[in-house]
Design a protein around this motif. Structure first.
Motif, PDB file in Angstrom:
ATOM      1  N   ASP A 154       0.921  -1.309  -0.049  1.00  0.00           N
ATOM      2  CA  ASP A 154       0.045   0.083  -0.046  1.00  0.00           C
ATOM      3  C   ASP A 154       0.834   1.220  -0.018  1.00  0.00           C
ATOM      4  O   ASP A 154       0.267   2.397  -0.484  1.00  0.00           O
ATOM      5  N   ALA A 155       1.950   1.095   0.618  1.00  0.00           N
ATOM      6  CA  ALA A 155       3.031   2.390   0.425  1.00  0.00           C
ATOM      7  C   ALA A 155       4.453   2.008   0.712  1.00  0.00           C
ATOM      8  O   ALA A 155       4.692   0.821   1.105  1.00  0.00           O
ATOM      9  N   VAL A 156       5.252   2.857   0.210  1.00  0.00           N
ATOM     10  CA  VAL A 156       6.805   2.632   0.295  1.00  0.00           C
ATOM     11  C   VAL A 156       7.535   3.600   0.863  1.00  0.00           C
ATOM     12  O   VAL A 156       7.195   4.799   0.784  1.00  0.00           O
ATOM     13  N   VAL A 157       8.492   2.952   1.801  1.00  0.00           N
ATOM     14  CA  VAL A 157       9.325   4.047   2.389  1.00  0.00           C
ATOM     15  C   VAL A 157      10.593   4.019   2.148  1.00  0.00           C
ATOM     16  O   VAL A 157      11.086   2.727   2.158  1.00  0.00           O
ATOM     17  N   ILE A 158      11.370   4.740   1.740  1.00  0.00           N
ATOM     18  CA  ILE A 158      12.930   4.853   1.377  1.00  0.00           C
ATOM     19  C   ILE A 158      13.618   5.309   2.650  1.00  0.00           C
ATOM     20  O   ILE A 158      13.484   6.811   2.676  1.00  0.00           O
ATOM     21  N   GLU A 159      14.366   4.571   3.281  1.00  0.00           N
ATOM     22  CA  GLU A 159      15.097   5.038   4.538  1.00  0.00           C
ATOM     23  C   GLU A 159      16.370   5.351   4.044  1.00  0.00           C
ATOM     24  O   GLU A 159      17.473   4.332   3.704  1.00  0.00           O
ATOM     25  N   ALA A 160      16.780   6.632   3.977  1.00  0.00           N
ATOM     26  CA  ALA A 160      18.086   7.099   3.300  1.00  0.00           C
ATOM     27  C   ALA A 160      19.083   6.950   4.343  1.00  0.00           C
ATOM     28  O   ALA A 160      18.917   6.928   5.659  1.00  0.00           O
ATOM     29  N   SER A 161      20.380   6.672   3.844  1.00  0.00           N
ATOM     30  CA  SER A 161      21.459   6.588   4.974  1.00  0.00           C
ATOM     31  C   SER A 161      21.564   7.768   5.494  1.00  0.00           C
ATOM     32  O   SER A 161      21.144   9.035   5.136  1.00  0.00           O
ATOM     33  N   GLY A 162      21.989   7.905   6.661  1.00  0.00           N
ATOM     34  CA  GLY A 162      22.221   9.005   7.610  1.00  0.00           C
ATOM     35  C   GLY A 162      23.077  10.226   7.083  1.00  0.00           C
ATOM     36  O   GLY A 162      23.233  11.321   7.553  1.00  0.00           O
ATOM     37  N   LEU A 163      23.789   9.849   5.827  1.00  0.00           N
ATOM     38  CA  LEU A 163      24.756  10.932   5.307  1.00  0.00           C
ATOM     39  C   LEU A 163      24.229  11.145   3.826  1.00  0.00           C
ATOM     40  O   LEU A 163      24.966  11.870   3.030  1.00  0.00           O
ATOM     41  N   ALA A 164      22.928  10.751   3.448  1.00  0.00           N
ATOM     42  CA  ALA A 164      22.537  11.125   2.186  1.00  0.00           C
ATOM     43  C   ALA A 164      22.238  12.754   1.970  1.00  0.00           C
ATOM     44  O   ALA A 164      21.722  13.177   2.871  1.00  0.00           O
ATOM     45  N   ASP A 165      22.160  12.744   0.786  1.00  0.00           N
ATOM     46  CA  ASP A 165      21.460  13.979   0.399  1.00  0.00           C
ATOM     47  C   ASP A 165      19.964  14.066  -0.075  1.00  0.00           C
ATOM     48  O   ASP A 165      19.604  13.533  -1.201  1.00  0.00           O
ATOM     49  N   PRO A 166      19.181  14.403   1.086  1.00  0.00           N
ATOM     50  CA  PRO A 166      17.724  14.258   0.956  1.00  0.00           C
ATOM     51  C   PRO A 166      16.900  14.843  -0.278  1.00  0.00           C
ATOM     52  O   PRO A 166      16.083  14.416  -1.115  1.00  0.00           O
ATOM     53  N   ALA A 167      17.477  16.221  -0.710  1.00  0.00           N
ATOM     54  CA  ALA A 167      17.177  16.822  -1.782  1.00  0.00           C
ATOM     55  C   ALA A 167      17.310  16.063  -3.193  1.00  0.00           C
ATOM     56  O   ALA A 167      16.328  15.830  -4.088  1.00  0.00           O
ATOM     57  N   ASN A 168      18.660  15.570  -3.364  1.00  0.00           N
ATOM     58  CA  ASN A 168      18.825  14.786  -4.419  1.00  0.00           C
ATOM     59  C   ASN A 168      18.166  13.361  -4.658  1.00  0.00           C
ATOM     60  O   ASN A 168      17.476  13.172  -5.808  1.00  0.00           O
ATOM     61  N   LEU A 169      17.903  12.861  -3.408  1.00  0.00           N
ATOM     62  CA  LEU A 169      17.150  11.600  -3.445  1.00  0.00           C
ATOM     63  C   LEU A 169      15.736  11.895  -3.868  1.00  0.00           C
ATOM     64  O   LEU A 169      14.958  11.071  -4.594  1.00  0.00           O
ATOM     65  N   ALA A 170      14.963  12.779  -3.103  1.00  0.00           N
ATOM     66  CA  ALA A 170      13.680  13.163  -3.518  1.00  0.00           C
ATOM     67  C   ALA A 170      13.493  13.518  -4.828  1.00  0.00           C
ATOM     68  O   ALA A 170      12.337  13.289  -5.306  1.00  0.00           O
TER      69      ALA A 170
END
Length: 348
Positions: free
Chosen positions: A91-107
């Protein structure tokens, strides 16, 4: 009739902010929502994927790599496609980024996914109330993370004073340009903030173990430097037990630059306060240390050796490995038994 679109959330936050604890809470939602998870571990040993509760519906992992730096958009699409298998009824997906990821780029990469049947649902940003201001002084660029957050979860709010909490909330509200800031303890929120109630026949409350899959790390092309480029990950494993006394000394006198330690540790002491026959889970963020007993489920066997990932800036990997090796011991001493009493104080 419009095609059903599965929401995909990006879960971001600096090292030790509580992302995995938050995710485990979502997995046990009472809305009947079946959650697919993509884990991006930073390190060669997939500690984060082990610490995610084994009852996760299905999970894919990218170990030792960085989703925010993936240059081939098809890699993220491939991960999402695995979770769209109709038999999984996700029903939903959650992507848990590493603690050092760039969230803007991943988003950005998730929002541009060409995978049919999914939609980008926003960024949830976890913030450690105890460590954020200190981390901000060391890495001022993380202030930009709030600008792309749709919800900011201010975790460990019970560990700071009310005045400090108010200051943190004002700081985050200003830097995020108005994103809601939700103070929490143990990463707990009402899942209805993210999920609608699911309709399954029969209804499915709780989770159903489904296949655990691994994705091989893909080579990176050149990319602009990100925060994680400043950090070093050291992996350590041994089937020899460790001296509790020497291990605590290492935690109290941490190697220069060490910020985060996580994994499992097997001690020489197996009886008495804090002791266990199997390795204990250990998490350390800055000066904060937590131990916990492992939980065994049919899909989550116990770890029987010491397996640790240590993350820091400017860390001397050889020195860290040597200090951990110095903790290895054949028998327990009186100092070790005394140290287990101390460990018991940190035991959840």
């Amino acid at each position: 009739m419009p095609t059903r679109q599965i929401p995909v959330f990006v879960l971001a936050g600096f090292l030790g902010s509580g992302k995995t604890t938050f995710l485990n809470g979502l997995l046990h939602n009472a809305l009947g929502v079946r959650v697919g998870v993509i884990i991006n571990d930073f390190g060669d040993i997939p500690v984060d994927s082990w610490l995610v509760d084994a009852s996760v519906d299905t999970m894919v992992t990218l170990g030792g790599g960085c989703l925010c730096c993936v240059t081939d958009a098809g890699q993220i699409d491939d991960m999402l496609q695995q979770l769209l298998d109709p038999s999984l009824e996700i029903d939903a997906v959650v992507i848990e980024a590493s603690g050092l990821a760039d969230p803007a780029n991943l988003a950005l990469r998730v929002s541009r996914s060409s995978t049919r049947g999914v939609r980008f649902a926003g960024v949830v940003l976890m913030v450690d109330a105890c460590e954020y201001l200190e981390t901000l002084r060391s890495h001022p660029q993380i202030a930009q993370d709030g600008r792309i957050a749709d919800l900011i979860v201010l975790n460990k709010a019970d560990l700071v004073s009310s005045s400090d909490l108010d200051q943190l909330m004002r700081t985050l509200e200003d830097s995020s340009r108005g994103a809601p800031v939700l103070p929490t303890t143990f990463g707990t929120i009402d899942p209805r903030l993210l999920f609608d109630r699911a309709r399954h026949e029969p209804p499915r409350y709780g989770q159903v173990p489904l296949p655990f899959e691994n994705l091989e790390r893909h080579a990176h092309d050149r990319h602009p430097p990100h925060l994680h480029d400043q950090y070093t990950s050291v992996s350590f494993r041994t089937d020899q037990p460790l001296s509790p006394h020497r291990f605590l000394e290492l935690l109290y006198d941490r190697p220069a630059g060490l910020y985060r330690l996580k994994g499992h540790v097997r001690f020489t002491v197996t009886r008495g306060p804090g002791a266990a026959r199997h390795p204990l889970e250990v998490q350390s963020v800055g000066a904060h240390v937590r131990f916990a007993r492992q939980r065994q489920t049919p899909n989550h066997p116990l770890v029987d050796e010491t397996q640790l990932v240590l993350i820091g800036i400017g860390v001397d990997a050889a020195d860290v490995a040597a200090r951990l090796a110095d903790c290895e011991a054949d028998t327990a001493t009186s100092d070790d038994r005394t140290a287990m009493i101390t460990i018991n104080r940190y035991l959840d």
